[in-house]
Design an enzyme around this catalytic site. Structure first.
Site, PDB file in Angstrom:
ATOM      1  N   SER A   1       0.709  -1.313  -0.061  1.00 47.73           N
ATOM      2  CA  SER A   1       0.030  -0.122  -0.023  1.00 47.73           C
ATOM      3  C   SER A   1       0.581   1.163   0.050  1.00 47.73           C
ATOM      4  CB  SER A   1      -0.908  -0.045   0.959  1.00 47.73           C
ATOM      5  OG  SER A   1      -1.736  -0.921   0.900  1.00 47.73           O
TER       6      SER A   1
ATOM      7  N   LYS B   1       0.418   3.858  -2.620  1.00 43.39           N
ATOM      8  CA  LYS B   1      -0.611   4.935  -2.623  1.00 43.39           C
ATOM      9  C   LYS B   1       0.020   6.385  -2.552  1.00 43.39           C
ATOM     10  CE  LYS B   1      -4.566   2.185  -0.719  1.00 43.39           C
ATOM     11  NZ  LYS B   1      -3.997   0.849  -0.430  1.00 43.39           N
TER      12      LYS B   1
ATOM     13  N   SER C   1      -5.837   3.681   4.262  1.00 41.71           N
ATOM     14  CA  SER C   1      -5.368   3.044   3.186  1.00 41.71           C
ATOM     15  C   SER C   1      -6.277   2.309   2.414  1.00 41.71           C
ATOM     16  CB  SER C   1      -4.616   1.732   3.653  1.00 41.71           C
ATOM     17  OG  SER C   1      -3.482   1.265   2.657  1.00 41.71           O
TER      18      SER C   1
ATOM     19  N   LYS D   1       3.405   5.935   5.778  1.00 43.67           N
ATOM     20  CA  LYS D   1       2.310   4.967   5.114  1.00 43.67           C
ATOM     21  C   LYS D   1       2.825   3.577   5.464  1.00 43.67           C
ATOM     22  CE  LYS D   1      -1.183   3.991   2.669  1.00 43.67           C
ATOM     23  NZ  LYS D   1      -1.350   3.108   3.827  1.00 43.67           N
TER      24      LYS D   1
END
Length: 418
Positions: free
Chosen positions: A121, A124, A176, A281
């Protein structure tokens, strides 16, 4: 007139030297790739998520630059430290990681920084960067049924629900949401077009180990990134105020699926327990394992850290990031490489110039890698062709000499009255 023999010899020797003096870029790339297990591709997948769809082939591996982006030392696949530096903290489980000064770009320390892994993720961040560049934060978006049917983690979008781009960025970066990633990709022209924009952005930054194959970071055929690239992308994204403001939020209100609002909680624990945290993140898939990218500031110094293919035991991946940040803040300004400020410019093809002895031919250059492109002659055919040409030239000279000799005999015979 006789053809000078010494010129023939010189030409043959020059041609052979040019053809065989150095290995080709392809050979150098193959040699470098053999030294590091993940120089070209991530480790083999553990599930079926990267199998191509029926009738399709998996993408070929991304080219490996002839010179490591950011400096020669960053091509090493072990621990990379400045001279006389303290050892990094124990308990770092990531298969590759990188620690850098976010402002100067100096890479402080790294482990296999260009080793190719999977992003999960944290890709992203790249999607959010493209969104921040192209879409207004107050632009209103209507979610579709397809958005709500994505493989979760999901925020919980409602078919027909309306959201601002800013709210969707909060859902993308704090919790997320894969449903949100799909919605934003549609706003960028659809998933294929969004991926083209994401990969173009990565290439523009100099993140040449990166190929996004899904906007959410779910695994798919050809997925690839590196710790170097992840840090580079995060550094670039932080230059967009919309991104920088969203990534540091500990919580944010979001429209509820059944009306009212819900509270989104940021899954980056460093925001709560690390002094000076600027945001980060996390990511996870079975193939990628645990991934993390984040930044922090102390005494006016901002550092970015990226970890790929880590484990949560004995220490959580975000806590490992905190250890590396502490380590970086304790180190001096020296470094082992640099986060580049853009992709290296390709070498231009050199126009051949005429000298007094021979003509030097410059090879064409591949615009993506900067390496000489293969030619029809290769490294063996060129000297053979040159020798054949010399043979033809010598034959032509012999033919001319024979013609002149016959003409001279004819003149002598005519003068003698024969």
């Amino acid at each position: 007139m006789p053809f000078p023999k010494r010129l023939i010899v010189a030409l043959v020797l020059a041609t052979a030297t040019a053809a065989f003096a150095a290995p080709t870029g392809t050979a150098q790339q193959a040699a470098g790739s053999a030294q590091c297990a993940n120089r070209e591709t991530p480790p083999p997948p553990v599930d079926t998520s990267e199998q191509p769809a029926p009738g399709q082939k998996a993408p070929t591996a991304l080219d490996v630059p002839e010179k490591p982006i950011g400096g020669d030392r960053l091509g090493e696949c072990g621990l990379i430290l400045p001279p006389n530096s303290a050892q990094p903290p124990s308990g770092i489980t990531a298969a590759s990681w990188l620690l850098a000064d976010m402002d100067s770009g100096a890479v402080i320390a790294a482990y296999d920084p260009h080793g190719r892994q999977r992003p999960a993720s944290i890709i992203k961040v790249l999607l959010a960067m493209v969104v921040a560049k192209e879409l207004r934060g107050d632009h209103v978006v209507t979610a579709s049924a397809e958005d709500t049917q994505q493989e979760c983690t999901c925020v919980g979008l409602k078919d027909g629900g309306q959201y601002t781009v800013r709210q969707l960025l909060h859902g993308l970066l704090l919790t997320s949401g894969n449903d949100v990633a799909h919605t934003l990709a549609r706003q960028l022209g659809g998933v294929p077009n969004a991926l083209r924009k994401m990969n173009a952005m990565a290439k523009e930054l100099g993140a040449l180990d990166t190929r996004a194959v899904t906007p959410s970071g779910l695994d798919g055929p050809g997925t690839s990134t590196s710790a170097y690239d992840v840090a580079l992308i995060f550094r670039g994204a932080m230059k967009y105020d919309e991104f920088a403001q969203a990534i540091k939020l500990q919580r944010a209100q979001f429209p509820g699926r059944n009306g009212g609002t819900i509270m989104l909680q940021n899954d980056n624990r460093l925001l709560q327990n690390y002094q000076g945290a600027l945001g980060g993140k996390t990511g996870f898939t079975d193939d990628s394992q645990h991934t993390y990218v984040g930044a922090a500031e102390r005494n006016g110094r901002r550092l970015v850290v990226a970890l790929l293919r880590g484990q949560q035991t004995p220490t959580r991946i975000d806590a490992q990031a905190a250890k590396l940040l502490d380590y970086g803040f304790a180190m001096g300004p020296g470094g082992v490489g640099k986060l580049v400020d853009g992709a290296p410019q390709p070498k231009q093809a050199v126009v051949p110039t005429q000298s007094t002895d021979t003509q030097n031919d410059a090879a064409a250059v591949d615009s993506r890698t900067g390496r000489p492109t293969p030619t029809a002659f290769g490294t063996v055919g060129l000297p053979i062709t040159a020798v054949a040409g010399i043979g033809l030239l010598a034959g032509l000279l012999l033919f001319i000499r024979s013609k002149r000799a016959k003409a001279a005999r004819a003149r002598r015979q005519a003068a003698q009255g024969v």
